[in-house]
Design a protein around this motif. Sequence first.
Motif, PDB file in Angstrom:
ATOM      1  N   UNK A 249      17.327 -31.909  38.252  1.00 30.64           N
ATOM      2  CA  UNK A 249      18.768 -31.999  38.504  1.00 30.64           C
ATOM      3  C   UNK A 249      19.180 -31.767  39.942  1.00 30.64           C
ATOM      4  N   UNK A 250      18.220 -31.433  40.840  1.00 26.50           N
ATOM      5  CA  UNK A 250      18.584 -31.231  42.237  1.00 26.50           C
ATOM      6  C   UNK A 250      17.864 -32.242  43.113  1.00 26.50           C
ATOM      7  N   UNK A 251      18.323 -32.366  44.352  1.00 22.11           N
ATOM      8  CA  UNK A 251      17.890 -33.476  45.203  1.00 22.11           C
ATOM      9  C   UNK A 251      16.447 -33.350  45.680  1.00 22.11           C
ATOM     10  N   UNK A 252      15.953 -32.113  45.848  1.00 22.97           N
ATOM     11  CA  UNK A 252      14.624 -31.956  46.462  1.00 22.97           C
ATOM     12  C   UNK A 252      13.658 -31.233  45.530  1.00 22.97           C
ATOM     13  N   UNK A 253      12.414 -31.703  45.559  1.00 24.07           N
ATOM     14  CA  UNK A 253      11.276 -31.042  44.913  1.00 24.07           C
ATOM     15  C   UNK A 253      10.292 -30.683  46.015  1.00 24.07           C
ATOM     16  N   UNK A 254       9.695 -29.493  45.939  1.00 27.15           N
ATOM     17  CA  UNK A 254       8.657 -29.082  46.880  1.00 27.15           C
ATOM     18  C   UNK A 254       7.340 -28.953  46.132  1.00 27.15           C
ATOM     19  N   UNK A 255       6.297 -29.578  46.678  1.00 29.58           N
ATOM     20  CA  UNK A 255       4.948 -29.447  46.136  1.00 29.58           C
ATOM     21  C   UNK A 255       4.091 -28.761  47.188  1.00 29.58           C
ATOM     22  N   UNK A 256       3.445 -27.665  46.811  1.00 26.60           N
ATOM     23  CA  UNK A 256       2.587 -26.907  47.727  1.00 26.60           C
ATOM     24  C   UNK A 256       1.141 -27.338  47.489  1.00 26.60           C
ATOM     25  N   UNK A 257       0.534 -27.929  48.525  1.00 23.90           N
ATOM     26  CA  UNK A 257      -0.801 -28.518  48.389  1.00 23.90           C
ATOM     27  C   UNK A 257      -0.695 -30.026  48.500  1.00 23.90           C
ATOM     28  N   UNK A 258      -1.663 -30.653  49.182  1.00 25.37           N
ATOM     29  CA  UNK A 258      -1.509 -32.091  49.439  1.00 25.37           C
ATOM     30  C   UNK A 258      -2.736 -32.915  49.040  1.00 25.37           C
ATOM     31  N   UNK A 259      -3.302 -32.595  47.871  1.00 27.13           N
ATOM     32  CA  UNK A 259      -4.367 -33.421  47.321  1.00 27.13           C
ATOM     33  C   UNK A 259      -3.816 -34.639  46.610  1.00 27.13           C
ATOM     34  N   UNK A 260      -4.702 -35.388  45.965  1.00 27.28           N
ATOM     35  CA  UNK A 260      -4.289 -36.628  45.299  1.00 27.28           C
ATOM     36  C   UNK A 260      -3.295 -36.398  44.171  1.00 27.28           C
ATOM     37  N   UNK A 261      -3.428 -35.286  43.453  1.00 26.17           N
ATOM     38  CA  UNK A 261      -2.497 -35.021  42.351  1.00 26.17           C
ATOM     39  C   UNK A 261      -1.092 -34.797  42.892  1.00 26.17           C
ATOM     40  N   UNK A 299       5.862 -32.532  50.406  1.00 27.80           N
ATOM     41  CA  UNK A 299       4.499 -32.099  50.121  1.00 27.80           C
ATOM     42  C   UNK A 299       4.053 -31.224  51.285  1.00 27.80           C
ATOM     43  N   UNK A 300       3.931 -29.923  51.028  1.00 29.31           N
ATOM     44  CA  UNK A 300       3.685 -28.954  52.099  1.00 29.31           C
ATOM     45  C   UNK A 300       2.227 -28.486  52.090  1.00 29.31           C
ATOM     46  N   UNK A 407       6.446 -26.858  42.746  1.00 27.48           N
ATOM     47  CA  UNK A 407       5.168 -27.080  42.070  1.00 27.48           C
ATOM     48  C   UNK A 407       4.020 -26.727  43.004  1.00 27.48           C
ATOM     49  N   UNK A 408       2.953 -26.219  42.447  1.00 31.46           N
ATOM     50  CA  UNK A 408       1.740 -25.983  43.236  1.00 31.46           C
ATOM     51  C   UNK A 408       0.666 -26.983  42.831  1.00 31.46           C
ATOM     52  N   UNK A 409      -0.156 -27.344  43.803  1.00 33.67           N
ATOM     53  CA  UNK A 409      -1.268 -28.264  43.563  1.00 33.67           C
ATOM     54  C   UNK A 409      -2.404 -27.835  44.484  1.00 33.67           C
ATOM     55  N   UNK A 410      -3.022 -26.707  44.134  1.00 35.53           N
ATOM     56  CA  UNK A 410      -3.986 -26.082  45.052  1.00 35.53           C
ATOM     57  C   UNK A 410      -5.389 -25.986  44.448  1.00 35.53           C
ATOM     58  N   UNK A 411      -5.658 -26.795  43.440  1.00 29.67           N
ATOM     59  CA  UNK A 411      -7.007 -26.846  42.895  1.00 29.67           C
ATOM     60  C   UNK A 411      -7.080 -26.454  41.435  1.00 29.67           C
TER      61      UNK A 411
END
Length: 564
Positions: A249-261, A299-300, A407-411
């Motif tokens: 419902x908000x304009x921005x999403x932050x994903x921590x980690x920059x792998x393929x997922x 994607x941070x 969201x996190x995407x760190x392995x």
Amino acid sequence: MPHVITQSCCNDASCVFACPVNCIHPSPDEPEFATSEMLYIDPVACVDCGACVSACPVGAISAASKLDSRQLPFIEINASYYPKRPAEVKLPPTSKLAPVIPAAEVHARRHPLTVAIVGSGPAALYAADELLVQPRVHVNVFEKLPTPYGLIRTGVAPDHPDTKRVATLFDRVARHDRFRFYLNVEIGKHLTHTDLLAHHHAVLYAVGASHDRRLDIEGMGLPGTGTATELVAWINGHPAFADLPVDLGRERVVIIGNGNVALDVARMLTTDPAELARTDISDHALQALRRSAVREVVIAARRGPAHSAFTLPELVGLTAACAVVLNPDDHQRVLDDLATASARLTKAKLEILSTLGDASDATARPRIQLAYQLTPERVLGQARATGVEFSVTGTDERRRLDAGLVLTSIGYRAKRLRDLPFAEPAAVVPNDGGRVIDPDTRQVVPGAYVAGWIKRGPTGFIGTNKSCSLQTVQALVADFNAGKLTDPVSKPAELNSLVAARQPQAIDAAGWRAIDAAEILRGRDEGRPRNKFTDVADMIAAAAAARQTPPLRRRLLTRLRALG
């Protein structure tokens, strides 16, 4: 023109074996194969025979003349793997695969080799395939979900249908007359390791690494936080994540980690839902994306551009499909890294990053911003997440990003398996070439084997599991041939009775085919490859259709087709 391997390459290496001139590298006998992001066709040595095209299980190979505009960068990507030389110079065959990977032979014994495989993803089905080419071998695959194929079904992004095509190969394996599915049967709950060994010579665990590594900072766990892997499972209709609370419902999403997922999730959140409506995305995800207010995904990453975790093929695919931008500081970081980079893949990624748009241009929406040198310090918010506070890596400078979803995407990490040793912090079952090892005695655990991520950790790609599983199968077969495996004490028919007693709702191959057919039927009227069931009860009902008489089956399928 030569043939070219493109983005959906799974590193299966079937093409390597099919190529008559050995122009596809790295091959499984070469050290770089274990870490290569994809395979590459030598444009000089290629004779354009097309043998690799039919061998590829995911449709990743095409003649250069048939590539679409988004695939054209892969001509140079393939060629860049090989040294520059005149076109008239043809290389002789160099593969050593024949002596390095011989076919295993099962010696005739009173009891034919019978193997239980726990898990039904790529590592499991590749292992089954290798076992079943041998005479008299029987394979039983146990899966806790009512549907097979693991991440092929629930982890590959819906807009990557070519990658999902490897399931066609697995379907062929599952139709073998010496193969059996026991779906909706959980080992450790319905059956134990000891139960399996009573009915099999060996148990091969190929259960993957299903848990996310968690980020231990303040605020993680608030509503509005989660992992990219969970979101992919939600998008794909995994029944355990169908009710995941996802607020777009908000304009921005932050994903921590920059792998393929992370790239997959960002792409899904910024793709036009009308395009996704032609895929096998789950209904609940499609409806949520149609209502989504998300206009930017950031994607941070903690480190700089040269250390980007995503692969080159995925970056090429992302920039061809979405608006991708950098802020001015990161543009400069890219240029600085490019000036000193020497590794071929790193330079190729940096060159693409250097062409991205500027984040200060607010007109490109929805968009994905790649952000570097940001270390997460805490998630902001009281009742729910409202953003993330970062430090600029290596400094005291702080930056805040507002976000409605973090969201996190760190392995990934595997979970401990009942009755098997477990090694921390690697989170794998200790093993030697697939043979499970007791870490205290360093002795082999008789009859226990591993393949895939539970064996080697979360490395490689879908097809990497083929060579990984082959190594394990060769060890298992060698132990059987040497008389090191104990014959089953129970007859094959007794296994069916045991499963039926412990789990009356177990699903066999016919049941899976009924689920598959019902999902395809549900999707047909919507112009979709399938409309997945996301509730276990619905899957069980669909599987039951395989056991009904034709009139009852037709009525049941009509009802299943109407399920929402």
